[in-house]
Design an enzyme around this catalytic site. Structure first.
Site, mmCIF file in Angstrom:
data_model
loop_
_atom_site.group_PDB
_atom_site.id
_atom_site.type_symbol
_atom_site.label_atom_id
_atom_site.label_comp_id
_atom_site.label_asym_id
_atom_site.label_seq_id
_atom_site.Cartn_x
_atom_site.Cartn_y
_atom_site.Cartn_z
ATOM 1 N N CYS A 147 0.638 -1.162 -0.072
ATOM 2 C CA CYS A 147 0.000 0.214 -0.010
ATOM 3 C C CYS A 147 0.855 1.227 -0.050
ATOM 4 O O CYS A 147 1.429 1.582 1.065
ATOM 5 C CB CYS A 147 -0.970 0.032 1.261
ATOM 6 S SG CYS A 147 -1.812 1.589 1.535
ATOM 7 N N CYS B 195 -0.117 4.451 0.034
ATOM 8 C CA CYS B 195 -0.590 5.524 0.853
ATOM 9 C C CYS B 195 -0.054 5.522 2.313
ATOM 10 O O CYS B 195 0.204 6.416 2.895
ATOM 11 C CB CYS B 195 -1.777 5.590 0.800
ATOM 12 S SG CYS B 195 -2.944 4.103 1.248
#
Length: 136
Positions: A46, A48
């Protein structure tokens, strides 16, 4: 499952700093039974959150106080190991990335994804170092 070409550099970010990759439930269970303190990082692709999680974890272990053992499992890749780690994180729901500090097998500090996402690596490291000051 993510391809090794994508995951290996992300694994190396932690293993190059002394974290041990665990791949099986037995390895996770065994590591968490050890006396002392253990930092568990559930790694993730991920962008982010994980892009600051890994540097934050690495920065956190630079100080005088740090966990006795550093382990990591990779969400979306090491299913058996991740499932085992998450069983030890109860009552927290599954999230990745996340970081947990254990002392003598007991969960004493937890950083869930929502504590990581949108925060700079320095703040993540500071949070962990505060926990190390208390438990390590």
């Amino acid at each position: 499952m993510y391809p090794a070409e994508m995951v290996n550099p992300m694994r190396a970010e932690l293993t190059d700093s002394g974290f041990q990759n665990l791949y099986s439930a037995a390895d996770v269970d065994s590591a968490l039974k050890n006396e002392g303190t253990t930092l568990v990082v559930i790694n993730s692709v991920c962008g982010c959150a994980a892009r600051n999680a890994r540097p934050g974890a690495k920065m956190s272990i630079v100080g005088a106080k740090k966990p006795d053992q550093l382990i990591t499992v990779f969400a979306g890749v090491d299913k058996e190991a991740v499932d085992a780690a998450r069983q030890h994180l109860f009552p927290f729901p599954p999230s990745s990335p996340c970081m947990a500090l254990f002392k003598n097998g007991e969960l004493v500090h937890m950083l869930e994804r929502h504590h990581i996402e949108g925060r700079p690596a320095e703040l993540i490291a500071e949070n962990l170092q505060d926990a190390y000051a208390e438990y390590c």
